[in-house]
Design a protein around this motif. Structure first.
Motif, PDB file in Angstrom:
ATOM      1  N   ARG A 223      38.839  43.305  58.085  1.00  0.00           N
ATOM      2  CA  ARG A 223      39.406  42.779  56.844  1.00  0.00           C
ATOM      3  C   ARG A 223      39.409  41.250  56.842  1.00  0.00           C
ATOM      4  O   ARG A 223      39.185  40.617  55.802  1.00  0.00           O
ATOM      5  N   LEU A 224      39.685  40.662  58.000  1.00  0.00           N
ATOM      6  CA  LEU A 224      39.662  39.200  58.090  1.00  0.00           C
ATOM      7  C   LEU A 224      38.264  38.652  57.852  1.00  0.00           C
ATOM      8  O   LEU A 224      38.082  37.620  57.189  1.00  0.00           O
ATOM      9  N   ASP A 226      35.960  40.099  56.076  1.00  0.00           N
ATOM     10  CA  ASP A 226      35.684  40.263  54.646  1.00  0.00           C
ATOM     11  C   ASP A 226      36.284  39.115  53.853  1.00  0.00           C
ATOM     12  O   ASP A 226      35.771  38.728  52.798  1.00  0.00           O
ATOM     13  N   GLU A 227      37.397  38.584  54.356  1.00  0.00           N
ATOM     14  CA  GLU A 227      38.076  37.469  53.699  1.00  0.00           C
ATOM     15  C   GLU A 227      37.154  36.244  53.609  1.00  0.00           C
ATOM     16  O   GLU A 227      37.153  35.519  52.621  1.00  0.00           O
ATOM     17  N   ALA A 264      38.584  32.684  60.097  1.00  0.00           N
ATOM     18  CA  ALA A 264      39.230  33.723  59.301  1.00  0.00           C
ATOM     19  C   ALA A 264      40.742  33.645  59.432  1.00  0.00           C
ATOM     20  O   ALA A 264      41.480  33.782  58.456  1.00  0.00           O
ATOM     21  N   ARG A 267      42.542  30.745  57.391  1.00  0.00           N
ATOM     22  CA  ARG A 267      42.652  30.776  55.926  1.00  0.00           C
ATOM     23  C   ARG A 267      44.081  31.143  55.535  1.00  0.00           C
ATOM     24  O   ARG A 267      44.684  32.055  56.112  1.00  0.00           O
ATOM     25  N   ALA A 270      45.677  34.816  55.260  1.00  0.00           N
ATOM     26  CA  ALA A 270      44.630  35.797  55.557  1.00  0.00           C
ATOM     27  C   ALA A 270      45.154  36.934  56.429  1.00  0.00           C
ATOM     28  O   ALA A 270      44.907  38.113  56.149  1.00  0.00           O
ATOM     29  N   ARG A 273      47.668  39.093  54.526  1.00  0.00           N
ATOM     30  CA  ARG A 273      46.995  39.929  53.540  1.00  0.00           C
ATOM     31  C   ARG A 273      46.296  41.113  54.217  1.00  0.00           C
ATOM     32  O   ARG A 273      46.400  42.256  53.771  1.00  0.00           O
ATOM     33  N   ALA A 274      45.609  40.848  55.314  1.00  0.00           N
ATOM     34  CA  ALA A 274      44.921  41.926  56.028  1.00  0.00           C
ATOM     35  C   ALA A 274      45.906  42.955  56.573  1.00  0.00           C
ATOM     36  O   ALA A 274      45.660  44.168  56.529  1.00  0.00           O
ATOM     37  N   GLU A 277      47.322  45.158  53.696  1.00  0.00           N
ATOM     38  CA  GLU A 277      46.313  46.103  53.227  1.00  0.00           C
ATOM     39  C   GLU A 277      46.122  47.241  54.232  1.00  0.00           C
ATOM     40  O   GLU A 277      46.003  48.407  53.852  1.00  0.00           O
ATOM     41  N   HIS A 314      52.687  38.472  48.431  1.00  0.00           N
ATOM     42  CA  HIS A 314      51.859  39.552  47.907  1.00  0.00           C
ATOM     43  C   HIS A 314      52.669  40.823  47.697  1.00  0.00           C
ATOM     44  O   HIS A 314      53.744  40.998  48.274  1.00  0.00           O
ATOM     45  N   SER A 321      45.650  44.330  47.865  1.00  0.00           N
ATOM     46  CA  SER A 321      46.673  43.284  47.806  1.00  0.00           C
ATOM     47  C   SER A 321      46.616  42.573  46.464  1.00  0.00           C
ATOM     48  O   SER A 321      45.549  42.441  45.859  1.00  0.00           O
TER      49      SER A 321
END
Length: 371
Positions: A223-224, A226-227, A264, A267, A270, A273-274, A277, A314, A321
């Motif tokens: 996921r990171l 993908d960020e 990653a 950010r 980040a 958020r990961a 999710e 979030h 998210s």
């Protein structure tokens, strides 16, 4: 939930006291934790669920002393008159509103840790053998009787010739027989063995999520990355010299890879958020029925299969998210905490947040509140 009020479900302790005194520390036996205990479904309905391919189930038998494990779907069960078998049906809260309601009794623990409700249906003598879990568990006797033997065993050795993680050198220290309505809490690592006393024994098991550091990292890293997305930045080594040891990984390439991962993490939000999710990602067997936008003037409730969490920046719902702030954030947090919004609360959402709520309703993640 009033976390400072004593409750019979926790033997007169408040949820706050229970968490301080027992959670991940020591067991607690509660007689008549639930005085009006009721089965979420009949035996026939539970057998029908076990036969479905979207329901996780297992059949454990110990006929003539031989342990066997069969993964679901389970098309046919042994007769209840035949001793020594157990049916395990996982994730009942995803399929039955009554099971979801029972699971909600334990929301004094963060939803990020709460996993699901499993039912164990057993004939006389049925069980899964002495074992230990890596997570906390509340064992609720719903029907029939079950004898539990427990011990704080730290030298457990597992049988290597059976399809289950059964302790070969089990050393019980205490023994209890649970009647309908009784409950036993066990912290992680406590060895325990539950055996049905008579036919028709049904035990509910409230389990919790406990990821290993490695497992959580494995979920978060994709996921990171993908960020970051596709940066188009290629590794280059114009100063690479000729080598006599071609099998050795160049230090510059290792540094390039390290910087990619660190980028990653650097950010803003980040990792948070990961994590949100990952924690709300539905299980592989979960699916939602599409619906219609939320009717005007109506409240909203989370579908029983939905997972919703939030952090400072979030809200997270079913693996996705969303940024939120101000009044919208406060209302979305209410939805996560209460699993519902009244019609008056829905009416206070901004047009953008209301549009998002309509999308969730169309996706089947949120349901209209019934009058």
């Amino acid at each position: 939930m009033q976390i400072d009020l004593p409750t019979s479900m926790l033997a007169g302790l408040s949820p706050a006291q229970f968490m301080r005194k027992h959670w991940q520390k020591k067991p607690l036996l509660v007689r008549q934790a639930f005085t009006a205990v009721a089965l979420p479904a009949s035996l026939k309905e539970l057998a029908a669920l076990a036969a479905r391919d979207d329901v996780e189930s297992r059949l454990v038998t110990a006929f003539e002393g031989e342990w066997r494990l069969k993964q679901g779907p389970i098309a046919r069960l042994p007769a209840m008159s035949k001793s020594g078998w157990t049916l395990l049906v996982q994730g009942l809260d995803q399929h039955l509103p009554e099971a979801r309601a029972l699971l909600d009794q334990f929301r004094f623990v963060p939803d990020a840790r709460l996993d699901d409700l499993m039912l164990s249906i057993a004939s006389d003598g049925g069980g899964v053998g002495p074992h230990f879990d890596s997570y906390d568990v509340f064992l609720i006797q719903l029907a029939g009787r079950r004898r539990w033997r427990i011990g704080a065993q730290r030298d457990a050795v597992l049988h290597d010739d059976v399809p289950l993680k059964i302790i070969a050198n089990f050393k019980p220290e205490e023994e209890f027989v649970l009647e309908p309505g009784d409950m036993l809490y066990l912290p992680p690592g406590w060895a325990h063995d539950g055996v049905a006393v008579g036919a028709g024994c049904i035990t509910g098991s409230v389990g919790f999520r406990a990821s290993t550091a490695e497992g959580l990292a494995a979920e978060l890293l994709p996921r990171l990355m993908d960020e970051i997305g596709e940066t188009g930045k290629l590794y280059a080594d114009p100063r690479q010299e000729a080598v006599t040891e071609p099998g050795c990984v160049p230090a510059a390439l290792s540094d390039f890879a390290r910087r990619a991962v660190e980028a990653a993490l650097q950010r803003p939000q980040a990792l948070e958020r990961a994590l949100g999710e990952a924690l709300t990602e539905p299980k592989a067997t979960v699916w939602f029925e599409p619906g219609e936008p939320l009717p005007l003037g109506q409240g909203a409730v989370l579908d029983r299969r939905s997972r919703m969490l939030y952090d400072a920046a979030h809200v997270f719902l079913n693996g996705e998210s969303f940024r939120a702030g101000g009044r919208d954030a406060a209302l979305m947090r209410c939805l996560a905490n209460q699993r519902l919004l009244s019609a008056a609360e829905v009416a206070r959402l901004s047009p953008e947040a209301r549009e998002l709520l309509d999308q969730w309703t169309e996706d089947g993640w949120v349901q209209p509140m019934t009058p």
